[in-house]
Design an enzyme around this catalytic site. Structure first.
Site, mmCIF file in Angstrom:
data_model
loop_
_atom_site.group_PDB
_atom_site.id
_atom_site.type_symbol
_atom_site.label_atom_id
_atom_site.label_comp_id
_atom_site.label_asym_id
_atom_site.label_seq_id
_atom_site.Cartn_x
_atom_site.Cartn_y
_atom_site.Cartn_z
ATOM 1 N NE ARG A 133 -1.639 -2.183 2.941
ATOM 2 C CZ ARG A 133 -1.685 -3.470 2.614
ATOM 3 N NH1 ARG A 133 -2.656 -3.922 1.908
ATOM 4 N NH2 ARG A 133 -0.738 -4.296 3.003
ATOM 5 C CB THR A 134 3.482 2.525 2.276
ATOM 6 O OG1 THR A 134 2.722 2.131 3.410
ATOM 7 C CG2 THR A 134 4.143 3.862 2.548
ATOM 8 C CE LYS A 162 27.122 -2.584 -6.614
ATOM 9 N NZ LYS A 162 27.359 -1.580 -7.655
ATOM 10 N NE ARG A 179 7.408 0.747 4.831
ATOM 11 C CZ ARG A 179 6.173 0.254 4.812
ATOM 12 N NH1 ARG A 179 5.973 -1.017 4.503
ATOM 13 N NH2 ARG A 179 5.142 1.015 5.108
ATOM 14 C CG HIS A 206 3.754 3.981 8.435
ATOM 15 N ND1 HIS A 206 3.900 4.860 7.389
ATOM 16 C CD2 HIS A 206 3.312 2.813 7.895
ATOM 17 C CE1 HIS A 206 3.561 4.237 6.266
ATOM 18 N NE2 HIS A 206 3.208 3.000 6.545
#
Ligand code: ASP
Length: 308
Positions: free
Chosen positions: A57-58, A87, A108, A136
């Site tokens: 969703r986000t 890396k 995120r 959030h």
């Protein structure tokens, strides 16, 4: 409220007037979308979505929001494996580079505080799209917008927050927003091991917000205007046994849902596992799919605020 630079914590939102203007903008976006009347105020602007943890969703709603406003998107859906992080590049260096290509970055990350660290060095707006067990904030904006849309008010509400209050970052971001409205009472329902962290309980106490803690749904959800159910956050547990011991502690089935007041709403930030039975989806109180759709419009309103 002055223009925001970064969106890291919902504690940045201190003015209900600002939230109201964001809701109005989101509502206008929805109307324009339905009537195919959206303009493109963000034409030529680019949002990078840098996701080091899974999301449906986000990330999609941020990307859809940007594109519906005429902007473009650079996306890294599994940045842990597919960016130079693998890396050994630090998050600071990644952000420094991506900020040269994008006008804003929604990030995120699995570490609490990662978005804040990114904001310290980024010349472009950083949006916290979930930082570990931290916050959030844009989910909380969608949540509060949904409550306002469904119930028509935000003051005087009794809100039951249910499930993993320890690790659930949507809860951590929703609480400060609820505290902006007078007469709100909060019921915190969780197993003892998943209690809301002291930091947030102290925050409620400082704000003088009435709250109660408990474990049992019975006797509490019958009073609620909003029952906000959360998933037990499996990814935050160190052992499978500990997760198994609590994973199905709350299950809202048709019978439980019908014990709520007829005008109450049931919310969930999603994804759900077993917490809400599919049979509840047809209940008039179920608001979680609307909540997910609302997140698109609130993110459009936010992106416009940050970038237009
Ligand atoms: N989607 C929400 C989050 O990313 C809720 C959850 O995952 O349980 O925090």
């Amino acid at each position: 409220m002055e223009k925001l630079k970064h969106v890291i914590s919902s504690r940045q939102f201190k003015d209900p007037g600002f939230l109201l203007s964001l809701f109005e903008s989101a509502h206008q976006m929805e109307r324009d979308d339905v009537f195919h009347a959206l303009t493109d105020p963000l034409r030529g602007r680019i949002l990078a979505t840098l996701f080091f943890e899974p999301s449906t969703r986000t990330r999609f709603s941020f990307e859809a929001a940007m594109q519906k406003l005429g902007g473009g998107v650079l996306t890294s859906e599994n940045a842990k494996a597919n960016s130079s992080a693998t890396k050994g590049e630090t998050i600071s260096d990644t952000v420094r580079i991506v900020s040269g290509y994008a006008d804003a970055i929604a990030i995120r990350h699995y570490e609490q505080g990662a978005a804040e660290a990114a904001a310290r060095i980024s010349p472009v707006p950083i949006i916290n799209a979930g930082d570990g067990v931290g916050e959030h904030p844009t989910q909380a904006l969608a949540d509060i917008y949904t409550i306002k849309k469904e119930l028509g008010r935000l003051s005087g509400l009794r809100v039951a927050l249910v499930g993993d209050l320890l690790n659930g970052r949507t809860i951590h971001s929703l609480l400060p927003l609820l505290c902006l409205y007078p007469g709100v009472t909060i019921d915190l329902l969780s197993p003892a091991q998943l209690r809301l962290p002291p930091l947030y309980r102290e925050f409620l106490a400082e704000r003088g917000v009435a709250f109660h803690e408990g474990e049992r749904l019975e006797g509490v959800i019958e009073q609620a205007d909003v029952a906000y159910i959360t998933r037990v956050q499996s990814e935050r547990f160190v052992s499978r046994q500990e997760y198994d011991a609590v994973k199905d502690v709350y299950i809202i089935d048709a019978e439980t849902a019908n014990r709520l007041k007829p005008e109450a709403i049931i919310m969930h930030p999603l994804p759900r596992v077993n917490e809400i039975s599919p049979e509840v989806d047809a209940n008039t109180r179920a608001a979680y799919f609307k909540q997910a759709k609302n997140s698109l419009y609130i993110r459009m309103a936010l992106l416009k605020h940050l970038l237009a």
